[in-house]
Design an enzyme around this catalytic site. Sequence first.
Site, PDB file in Angstrom:
ATOM      1  N   ARG A   9       0.837  -1.205   0.000  1.00 55.94           N
ATOM      2  CA  ARG A   9       0.000   0.000   0.000  1.00 55.94           C
ATOM      3  C   ARG A   9       0.873   1.257   0.000  1.00 55.94           C
ATOM      4  NH1 ARG A   9      -2.899  -3.642   2.874  1.00 55.94           N
ATOM      5  NH2 ARG A   9      -4.996  -3.984   2.043  1.00 55.94           N
ATOM      6  N   ALA A  11       2.618   4.088  -1.503  1.00 54.76           N
ATOM      7  CA  ALA A  11       2.518   4.832  -2.767  1.00 54.76           C
ATOM      8  C   ALA A  11       3.889   5.079  -3.381  1.00 54.76           C
ATOM      9  CB  ALA A  11       1.795   6.151  -2.529  1.00 54.76           C
ATOM     10  N   ASP A  73      10.725  -7.444   0.621  1.00 53.78           N
ATOM     11  CA  ASP A  73      11.032  -7.229   2.029  1.00 53.78           C
ATOM     12  C   ASP A  73      12.436  -6.652   2.065  1.00 53.78           C
ATOM     13  OD1 ASP A  73      10.473  -7.234   4.788  1.00 53.78           O
ATOM     14  OD2 ASP A  73      11.622  -9.061   5.065  1.00 53.78           O
ATOM     15  N   GLY A 157      12.853   5.846   7.241  1.00 52.97           N
ATOM     16  CA  GLY A 157      13.577   4.776   7.920  1.00 52.97           C
ATOM     17  C   GLY A 157      14.987   5.199   8.284  1.00 52.97           C
ATOM     18  N   TYR A 158      15.949   4.404   7.858  1.00 55.94           N
ATOM     19  CA  TYR A 158      17.352   4.639   8.222  1.00 55.94           C
ATOM     20  C   TYR A 158      18.083   5.522   7.209  1.00 55.94           C
ATOM     21  CZ  TYR A 158      16.336   0.700  11.332  1.00 55.94           C
ATOM     22  OH  TYR A 158      15.771  -0.120  12.287  1.00 55.94           O
ATOM     23  N   LYS A 179      18.191   8.411  -6.035  1.00 59.18           N
ATOM     24  CA  LYS A 179      18.018   7.220  -5.207  1.00 59.18           C
ATOM     25  C   LYS A 179      17.473   6.065  -6.054  1.00 59.18           C
ATOM     26  CE  LYS A 179      16.008   5.677  -0.903  1.00 59.18           C
ATOM     27  NZ  LYS A 179      15.032   5.911   0.148  1.00 59.18           N
ATOM     28  N   HIS A 184      18.835  -0.266  -3.145  1.00 62.70           N
ATOM     29  CA  HIS A 184      18.684  -1.719  -3.064  1.00 62.70           C
ATOM     30  C   HIS A 184      17.399  -2.170  -3.747  1.00 62.70           C
ATOM     31  CE1 HIS A 184      16.813   0.382   0.214  1.00 62.70           C
ATOM     32  NE2 HIS A 184      16.231  -0.680   0.721  1.00 62.70           N
ATOM     33  N   ARG A 185      16.308  -1.400  -3.561  1.00 64.58           N
ATOM     34  CA  ARG A 185      15.033  -1.788  -4.158  1.00 64.58           C
ATOM     35  C   ARG A 185      15.093  -1.673  -5.685  1.00 64.58           C
ATOM     36  NH1 ARG A 185      12.143   0.984  -1.190  1.00 64.58           N
ATOM     37  NH2 ARG A 185      11.717  -0.640   0.318  1.00 64.58           N
TER      38      ARG A 185
END
Length: 200
Positions: A9, A11, A73, A157-158, A179, A184-185
Amino acid sequence: MTRVLLASRNAKKLAELRRILSTAGVEGIEIVGLDEVPPFPEAPETGATFEENAVAKARDAARATGLPAIADDSGLAVEALNGMPGVLSARWAGRHGDDQANLELVLNQLADVPDERRGAAFVCATALVRPDGEEVVVRGEWRGRLVRNPRGTNGFGYDPIFVPEGEERTSAELAPAEKDTLSHRSRALNALLPRLRELV
């Protein structure tokens, strides 16, 4: 048009995947999120690895909707903490999604660690599960180091304490487009592109 479900979820994740497909020239795929399909029971993330959690989420989504499903994840692996917080990154301080508390706990745990031993990596496992049961899992890593004081307002997050290799800015000081090309994503999603092209 082939509909593919991103089991999220978030966005920002949806926008990122759509941008990556567009940049790669992949046409004929419509990415939809969980808010655009009928609700179904979502299993808790109980896997010991990023890969286990990603596959479980994608399996649930594909089974419930009949659509090819993508799930990821991700988290932060800190060398001085033996790879933790890892799969517990989002709830490291106890409550799920309390970014500030999680970040402060990691900084406190690293307070005595010298700068040269503050290596870390953002890790993302992404799974694609097709309705016929075929599964593929890919992994992306973004290596860097952790600074002592948060900087920047982009990201979450971090991101404010993570400085990628070859950079002086934190991830939270990078523009979203920068980015996108490094994270990583994005590395995991780009590794998945050949399989997504097969769906069209």
